[in-house]
Design a protein around this motif. Structure first.
Motif, PDB file in Angstrom:
ATOM      1  N   LEU A   5      32.862  78.018 -29.838  1.00 30.04           N
ATOM      2  CA  LEU A   5      33.301  79.019 -30.511  1.00 30.04           C
ATOM      3  C   LEU A   5      33.991  79.997 -30.368  1.00 30.04           C
ATOM      4  O   LEU A   5      34.226  80.414 -30.768  1.00 30.04           O
ATOM      5  CB  LEU A   5      31.219  79.654 -30.732  1.00 30.04           C
ATOM      6  CG  LEU A   5      30.137  79.455 -31.430  1.00 30.04           C
ATOM      7  CD1 LEU A   5      28.903  79.610 -30.998  1.00 30.04           C
ATOM      8  CD2 LEU A   5      30.973  78.645 -33.051  1.00 30.04           C
ATOM      9  N   SER A  21      36.490  80.555 -32.625  1.00 34.14           N
ATOM     10  CA  SER A  21      37.099  81.430 -33.462  1.00 34.14           C
ATOM     11  C   SER A  21      37.175  82.850 -32.555  1.00 34.14           C
ATOM     12  O   SER A  21      38.311  83.255 -33.079  1.00 34.14           O
ATOM     13  CB  SER A  21      34.960  82.131 -33.380  1.00 34.14           C
ATOM     14  OG  SER A  21      34.438  81.691 -33.950  1.00 34.14           O
ATOM     15  N   GLY A  28      23.798  80.582 -30.862  1.00 34.37           N
ATOM     16  CA  GLY A  28      24.677  81.399 -32.038  1.00 34.37           C
ATOM     17  C   GLY A  28      24.198  82.932 -32.695  1.00 34.37           C
ATOM     18  O   GLY A  28      25.140  83.304 -32.673  1.00 34.37           O
ATOM     19  N   GLN A  60      26.276  85.352 -33.276  1.00 33.93           N
ATOM     20  CA  GLN A  60      27.302  86.266 -34.509  1.00 33.93           C
ATOM     21  C   GLN A  60      27.314  87.557 -34.605  1.00 33.93           C
ATOM     22  O   GLN A  60      27.716  88.570 -35.547  1.00 33.93           O
ATOM     23  CB  GLN A  60      26.323  86.059 -35.467  1.00 33.93           C
ATOM     24  CG  GLN A  60      26.134  86.130 -37.186  1.00 33.93           C
ATOM     25  CD  GLN A  60      24.943  85.584 -38.151  1.00 33.93           C
ATOM     26  OE1 GLN A  60      24.288  84.919 -38.024  1.00 33.93           O
ATOM     27  NE2 GLN A  60      25.624  85.735 -39.020  1.00 33.93           N
ATOM     28  N   PRO A  76      31.265  85.320 -29.696  1.00 34.81           N
ATOM     29  CA  PRO A  76      30.677  84.983 -29.329  1.00 34.81           C
ATOM     30  C   PRO A  76      31.162  84.690 -27.567  1.00 34.81           C
ATOM     31  O   PRO A  76      30.313  83.902 -26.469  1.00 34.81           O
ATOM     32  CB  PRO A  76      31.448  82.966 -29.787  1.00 34.81           C
ATOM     33  CG  PRO A  76      33.068  84.044 -30.539  1.00 34.81           C
ATOM     34  CD  PRO A  76      32.386  85.483 -30.416  1.00 34.81           C
ATOM     35  N   ILE A  79      31.606  74.164 -39.264  1.00 39.76           N
ATOM     36  CA  ILE A  79      31.710  75.577 -39.634  1.00 39.76           C
ATOM     37  C   ILE A  79      33.110  75.356 -40.385  1.00 39.76           C
ATOM     38  O   ILE A  79      33.329  76.020 -41.803  1.00 39.76           O
ATOM     39  CB  ILE A  79      32.891  76.233 -38.659  1.00 39.76           C
ATOM     40  CG1 ILE A  79      31.625  76.979 -37.209  1.00 39.76           C
ATOM     41  CG2 ILE A  79      33.549  77.624 -39.362  1.00 39.76           C
ATOM     42  CD1 ILE A  79      32.024  77.825 -36.383  1.00 39.76           C
ATOM     43  N   GLU A 102      28.362  80.842 -37.944  1.00 45.22           N
ATOM     44  CA  GLU A 102      28.197  80.626 -35.943  1.00 45.22           C
ATOM     45  C   GLU A 102      26.784  80.804 -35.805  1.00 45.22           C
ATOM     46  O   GLU A 102      26.642  80.233 -35.117  1.00 45.22           O
ATOM     47  CB  GLU A 102      28.727  81.274 -35.938  1.00 45.22           C
ATOM     48  CG  GLU A 102      30.836  81.093 -35.725  1.00 45.22           C
ATOM     49  CD  GLU A 102      31.587  82.904 -35.236  1.00 45.22           C
ATOM     50  OE1 GLU A 102      30.707  83.667 -34.261  1.00 45.22           O
ATOM     51  OE2 GLU A 102      32.326  82.438 -34.618  1.00 45.22           O
TER      52      GLU A 102
END
Length: 454
Positions: A63, A67, A189, A193, A197, A276, A283
């Motif tokens: 992640l 991200s 997760g 969010q 991350p 994703i 996420e």
């Protein structure tokens, strides 16, 4: 290696071919292993905490790459490969060192190293110095620590538990690992969010510290390994490899594990990118979906011993590893909305079958392998089993880049039932139970005699 039975252990009881206690001893053991065995309870708590932190890390690292660092599909695949590459590099000598040294200090050292490494990621992000190379280095070095931890842990459990308790111990450890993974993925997760991350890795601080504390408090102490003559490293590695190559059961399970891990890791390394970017979910939803699918692991650990007792360990392996993981072929059908059910079905089936099979395999290996060779046997098989994982991650990254993520998912998931054909084509199909005692061949006895010091 000769290990006397410590006071915390009881004498061996009758055990059925499935690895379950038989006769009147079942009634005496009704209290359950967690209630009556303090050292196992500490190991179980520490392992559960460790697996929770590892699950958070397993979701947080890709992640962060996707991200925060906006990495490509191939780079995410490399990140997945880095954590498993050490098995190819140091797996074989690690098995020798584990057989030479005490297991518990190795486990403690490996956990402490992992804790420090993962803590550097949020610190680097805080100072603005976080890069993909940093993530790759952390994954690689933590993977090296994991090589020693996993090898030592595999060799340590049979010393902690008597043979009649090993099936229950393996089932509880695998079941709690699945449950911890679910909690880690779900909370990881959610943290990703709500707070980003990178902050998901902060959960590792408390979990690894708890693991260290519990492992340090285990009362069982291993004897020194000095009574076993030490030979050249290459010679001792060769003993483990010869055992693996000469025994049809070890050979079959290792080849299956390598092929299975190649394709399982392939689709799992693409999963975050797939959900994703292809499916289009957030996420937090990724963590929730993966956690729900992973409940199959809890179910698999819970039913493994019952299925083995009813069908036999060999037949149970065939049913659990052939039928259930084949549902993974449903995963590439996943789409938004109601289409998410395809991932849930495929992920649940794969998780259930893999964990149940691992419970049976672990008990078989601990009972069937000579104790003085267990570390080297575990490492030798793990080099192939886990060594295929980085290859699967890199292969999936290449396929995802060249063909697209969804076609790559199709190729990887179709390989899951194909890998299980290795079991079907082996002697496993012709017997009810896996053997519980290994007979030394004349050639092996002659070799052992030739290696004895004069």
């Amino acid at each position: 290696m000769t290990v006397p039975a410590p006071s915390a252990r009881t004498a061996d009881r009758p055990v059925s071919a499935s690895g379950l206690p038989s006769g009147p001893t079942v009634r005496r053991r009704a209290a359950g292993l967690l209630r009556r065995h303090r050292d196992f309870r500490l190991l179980w708590i520490g392992e559960t905490a460790n697996k929770y932190g590892s699950a958070v890390t397993g979701l947080a690292l890709p992640l962060i790459a996707v991200s925060t660092l906006h990495s490509s599909t191939f780079q995410v695949g490399l990140l997945g490969a880095a954590g498993w590459l050490p098995w190819l590099l140091i797996g074989l000598p690690a098995g020798v060192w584990v057989d030479r040294l005490r297991c518990r200090p190795i486990m403690l050292t490996a956990t402490a190293i992992s804790l420090v490494l993962y803590a550097t990621v949020p610190l680097a992000a805080l100072t603005g110095a976080l890069t993909l190379w940093h993530l790759l280095a952390v994954a690689l070095l933590a993977g090296a620590a994991g090589v020693f931890f996993q090898t030592a842990y595999t060799a340590y459990l049979p010393q902690l538990l008597d043979s009649a308790d090993q099936a229950e111990g393996n089932a509880k450890l695998h079941g709690s690992a699945s449950a911890a993974g679910i909690a880690g993925l779900g909370s990881g997760g959610l943290i990703a969010q709500l707070a980003g991350p990178v902050n998901g890795l902060l959960a590792n601080t408390a979990t690894f510290l708890l693991s260290l504390w519990c492992t340090a408090r285990i009362g069982h102490r291993e004897t020194g390994r000095g009574e076993r003559p030490r030979r050249a490293l290459r010679q001792e590695i060769g003993e483990g490899l010869r055992l693996l190559g000469s025994d049809v059961w070890f050979r079959t399970l290792t080849l299956f594990g390598a092929a299975s891990n190649l394709v399982l890791t392939g689709y799992q390394s693409l999963l975050v990118v797939f959900l994703i970017r292809e499916v289009g979910i957030g996420e937090g939803t990724v963590g929730l979906l993966v956690a729900l699918a992973s409940t199959g692991g809890i179910v698999g650990a819970a039913v493994a011993r019952r299925v083995a007792a009813r069908l036999g360990t060999s037949r149970a392996m065939l049913v659990l590893e052939l039928a259930l993981p084949a549902l993974a072929v449903l995963i590439p059908l996943t789409s938004s909305g109601a289409g998410l059910v395809w991932y849930l079905l495929g992920g649940f089936g794969a998780s259930c079958g893999v964990v149940a099979g691992n419970v049976i395999k672990a008990t078989f290996q601990q009972r069937y392998c000579p104790p003085e060779l267990l570390g080297r046997l575990s490492a030798s098989s793990a080099v192939l089993n886990f060594g295929s994982i980085p290859l699967g991650a890199v292969l999936a990254g290449v396929l995802g880049t060249e063909l697209g993520v969804r076609p790559a998912m199709w190729l990887m998931t179709v390989g899951v039932p194909l890998a299980a054909l290795i079991l079907w084509c082996s002697p496993m199909r012709r017997v009810r139970d896996l053997p519980t005692e290994r007979r030394t061949t004349a050639a092996e006895a002659a070799t052992a005699g030739a290696l004895d010091p004069v």
